[in-house]
Design an enzyme around this catalytic site. Structure first.
Site, PDB file in Angstrom:
ATOM      1  N   HIS A 177       1.146  -1.295   0.000  1.00 23.38           N
ATOM      2  CA  HIS A 177       0.126   0.070   0.126  1.00 23.38           C
ATOM      3  C   HIS A 177       0.909   1.435   0.024  1.00 23.38           C
ATOM      4  O   HIS A 177       1.915   1.369   0.683  1.00 23.38           O
ATOM      5  CB  HIS A 177      -0.904   0.076   1.150  1.00 23.38           C
ATOM      6  CG  HIS A 177      -1.956   0.902   1.008  1.00 23.38           C
ATOM      7  ND1 HIS A 177      -2.083   2.401   1.057  1.00 23.38           N
ATOM      8  CD2 HIS A 177      -3.403   0.860   0.902  1.00 23.38           C
ATOM      9  CE1 HIS A 177      -3.146   2.894   1.000  1.00 23.38           C
ATOM     10  NE2 HIS A 177      -4.109   1.900   0.821  1.00 23.38           N
ATOM     11  N   ARG A 234      -6.880   9.731  -0.240  1.00 22.44           N
ATOM     12  CA  ARG A 234      -6.574  10.282  -1.979  1.00 22.44           C
ATOM     13  C   ARG A 234      -7.922   9.992  -2.477  1.00 22.44           C
ATOM     14  O   ARG A 234      -8.084  11.327  -3.301  1.00 22.44           O
ATOM     15  CB  ARG A 234      -5.506   9.329  -2.627  1.00 22.44           C
ATOM     16  CG  ARG A 234      -4.113   9.503  -2.255  1.00 22.44           C
ATOM     17  CD  ARG A 234      -3.140   8.542  -2.591  1.00 22.44           C
ATOM     18  NE  ARG A 234      -3.331   7.287  -1.996  1.00 22.44           N
ATOM     19  CZ  ARG A 234      -3.385   5.979  -2.400  1.00 22.44           C
ATOM     20  NH1 ARG A 234      -3.319   6.112  -3.908  1.00 22.44           N
ATOM     21  NH2 ARG A 234      -3.529   5.068  -2.109  1.00 22.44           N
TER      22      ARG A 234
END
Ligand SMILES: Cc1cc2nc3c(=O)[nH]c(=O)nc-3n(C[C@H](O)[C@H](O)[C@H](O)COP(=O)(O)OP(=O)(O)OC[C@H]3O[C@@H](n4cnc5c(N)ncnc54)[C@H](O)[C@@H]3O)c2cc1C
Length: 714
Positions: A257, A273
């Site tokens: 990740h 995000r």
């Protein structure tokens, strides 16, 4: 010797295991769920971001459907997934969301009217329709075209797990925690339950069942830096491997990740995000658009992780005592948004990093006066002002796991597997954000139901003596771990294994380094046979647990590394710098690892071919990452022509997208889950002509015409 009998035995009390237990109870089975920890503390509770399902309620999800979810999933997987499984999944996901809503999951809802949002670094206004007020909202997550990730603020996994656990209790599932499954009981290639150690008393007993379902989660703790909970060590999958019959699929497919907090590894959800947060380098520059002009920060995880590391390797990372990293800026979203929608993230950043990520105030402006932007300390100073979060890629998700067929059954009859522990294989070489809690619940529904049907029909054909022999074997083993002559320390071996995995089997892999890793892991494996536990008690003994788990973890590490070494291509999260292209000609397959003999010190590796002629979408460009980066499968053109012909012919006959889909790639699924998903916009979609199967027709037509003209196309 204590033996407990039941119809359905489920190992693992996360989302997948608990949802499957409900399916068993719905068929009237005597069902037991075993778990290391109280089930509500399973790792599923850590999921913050959300769950993917194509509801198409909100403005940004208008026009969404199963086809688009399917397309994102297949592209995301870099064509490594089983497309029939992906179809089973996308068809069931909307039903899973609705079922969870009916069990009380407080999904964040749509509010009519304008709301501010940050899209691609820009502040914009999204207007939700009046008639959608109160329906389930979805957010931008997982790099998908349509926004389809449903969420409950930033505590999605938590609320989902609690709801499913409550429902399981409501159905009177017998849930037993602090139980550690050590080995499967099997005979004549059939599974009859498990040998289990009570973590408090140390008692070893047997659970004998008509069917056993493994749902023990991922194997992230094989790595040193991971977002996974400490219980995610893959010991369940290793126990399946140790039967010598069950096999592991694509163990080398490990997801990293991009935004794990430095140094703790706590996840800063992709929702950061998705909501509009951006990545910055040591100069405060937003660097992703230069690498990924189309998807930017929202390209798939494997791509973003690679880009971050590339950028750091160029010297643009911020320095820290824990190595170089980059910054995650969510202050750009505004304090109100962070405090309301990313509460957990803020809490974590404040508690573990001493940073308030909502802080966009230029509090320490004076400190930076006169400091040139190319000063190494410049980024640090900026971050102090802005509340940016230090992040870097770390291990996060295990695409690999125990290989099953689409009904969830492993190579060992009567042993099923679901959730992150499994290689069902929905994710191929990269799973999409939001597809995993979704998989856990959906697999719990589908596989849980197939598993329950198996348990209804199966008989226990193993005698008590054999079961007792399995118990005795584990008892002797515990005794051996405490009282052998060996001098090896479990923690030293475990620590070294994790370092090797981080250093040599991480985001960027290379043949020579993988060979070294394999050699070192083999040495560690040999040494692990001489582990002797210093704390000499059988009960309540963490060192003893570590001893038997580490030996299992080493087997997994060997499977991951051997798979990664042999796979001489780059696909999804598996990047070989010495073989940078995806190779559909030689490597359109799935790695299978088995351990047929206890005497082996390496897994046996074989491959399962993926048949292009049975795919609904033939392997192509993913839409992000490097262009022109694959060697096409020899049958690709033939399959594309066949697909195109089928679509055009059926649409001429007035068939809609569901009928066309079925003609392209039939898949099996229980009627109740295969039923068409209704959407609020059904009538409007029909009016717009979007009920037709069209998502790759234009693309294919372009290529088809280009081929006719003799033009080269990727
Ligand atoms: C920090 C973080 C955030 C995430 N966020 C998201 C997200 O937003 N969206 C998304 O889709 N996915 C997310 N994921 C992934 C997702 O949470 C997991 O893939 C999913 O929850 C796994 O569910 P599961 O039921 O398969 O396993 P788990 O929830 O891990 O449950 C495993 C169970 O097995 C038990 N167990 C393990 N070993 C044994 C044993 N030997 N004996 C007995 N019991 C055993 C454990 O006690 C536990 O009950 C996230 C993952 C992480 C690490």
């Amino acid at each position: 010797m204590k033996i407990t009998y039941c119809d359905a035995l489920i190992i693992g009390g996360g989302l997948a295991g608990l949802r499957a237990s409900i399916a068993c109870k719905q068929k009237g089975l005597n069902t037991i769920v075993l778990s290391l920890v109280p089930v509500r503390r399973s790792h599923s509770a850590a999921a913050q971001g959300g769950m993917q399902a194509s509801l198409a309620n909100a403005k940004k999800s208008e026009g969404d459907n199963e086809d688009l979810h399917f397309l994102d999933t297949v592209k995301g997987s870099d064509w490594g997934c089983d497309q029939q499984v992906a179809r089973m999944f996308v068809t069931t996901a909307p039903k899973a969301i609705r079922e969870l809503a009916s069990w009380g999951v407080p999904w964040t809802r749509i509010k009519k009217g304008d709301r501010p949002a940050v899209v691609n670094g820009e502040h914009v206004t999204i207007t939700e329709r009046d008639d959608r007020h109160g329906y389930i909202l979805s957010r931008d997550f997982g790099g998908t075209k349509k926004w389809r990730t449903c969420f409950t603020a930033d505590a999605t996994g938590h609320t989902m797990l609690y709801a499913v656990a409550n429902e399981a209790l409501h159905h009177k599932v017998d849930i037993q925690d602090r139980k550690d499954m050590l080995a499967f009981i099997h005979h004549d290639n059939k599974c009859y339950g498990a040998v289990v150690r009570d973590l408090i008393t140390g008692e070893i007993s047997a659970y004998v069942s008509k069917g056993t379902l493994l749902a023990t989660g991922g194997y992230g703790r094989v790595y040193k830096h991971t977002t996974n909970a400490v219980i995610c060590d893959g010991a369940g999958a290793a126990s399946a491997l140790e039967t010598g019959v069950a096999k592991l699929g694509n163990m080398e497919a490990v997801q990293f990740h991009p935004t794990a907090l430095v140094p703790s590894g706590i996840l800063m959800t992709e929702g950061c995000r998705g909501d509009g947060g951006v990545l910055r380098d040591k100069f405060g520059r937003r660097f992703m658009p230069a690498y990924e002009p189309e998807k930017k920060e929202l390209a798939s995880r494997d791509v973003v992780s690679r880009r971050i590391l590339e950028h750091i390797q160029k010297g643009y990372g911020a320095k820290s005592p824990y190595g170089d990293h980059v910054w995650l800026d969510i202050a750009i979203l505004g304090r109100n948004h962070v405090e309301k929608n990313l509460r957990d993230v803020r809490d974590i950043a404040m508690t573990f990093a001493g940073i308030d990520p909502a802080d966009s105030e230029e509090q320490t402006k004076d400190n930076m006066q006169g400091m040139p932007a190319n000063e190494p300390e410049y980024g640090q100073a900026m971050a102090k002002q802005k509340g940016w979060i230090p992040i870097k890629p770390m291990q996060h998700y295990s695409m690999g796991g125990v290989r099953t067929n689409p009904k969830g059954e492993t190579h060992l009859k009567g042993l099923f597997c679901a959730g992150e522990a499994a290689c069902w294989d929905l994710h191929g070489f990269n799973r999409l954000g939001g597809n995993s809690v979704s998989e856990a619940v959906v697999a719990g529904m589908i596989i849980g139901d197939y598993f329950a049907s198996h348990c209804l029909e199966a008989q226990i054909e193993i005698n008590t003596q054999k079961v007792e022999a399995f118990i005795k074997e584990s008892q002797d083993y515990m005794h051996f771990l405490l009282h052998n002559e060996g001098k090896e320390d479990v923690y030293e071996i475990k620590e070294r294994m994790k370092e090797i995995m981080d250093e040599k089997v991480g985001v960027f892999r290379e043949g020579k380094r993988l060979e070294k890793a394999l050699k070192e892991l083999q040495e560690l494996y040999a040494r692990s046979k001489n582990i002797c536990v210093k704390n000499k008690v059988l009960h309540n003994n963490p060192e003893l647990e570590d001893a038997y788990r580490t030996k299992k973890m080493l087997k997994l590490a060997l499977c991951i590394t051997q798979g990664a070494l042999l796979r001489t291509e780059s696909r999804g999260a598996h990047t070989r710098i010495d073989y940078p292209k995806r190779d559909d000609e030689k490597w359109l397959n799935r790695t299978l690892a088995s351990w047929p003999s206890a005497e082996q010190d390496m897994p046996t590796i074989e491959y399962e071919e993926l048949d292009v002629m049975e795919m609904e979408i033939s392997p192509d460009f993913r839409g992000y990452g490097k262009k022109g980066n694959f060697i096409p499968h020899p049958k690709k053109e033939e399959r594309d022509a066949e697909i195109l012909k089928t679509i055009l012919e059926l649409e001429k006959l007035g068939k809609d997208r569901v009928e066309v889909q079925h003609a392209l790639m039939p898949f099996e699924l229980q009627e109740k889950y295969k039923a068409r998903n209704m959407r609020l916009e059904d009538e409007e979609v029909r009016a717009r002509g979007e009920h037709l199967y069209s998502f790759n027709v234009h693309d294919l037509l372009d290529k088809y015409n280009a081929n006719l003209k003799g033009e080269h196309h990727e």
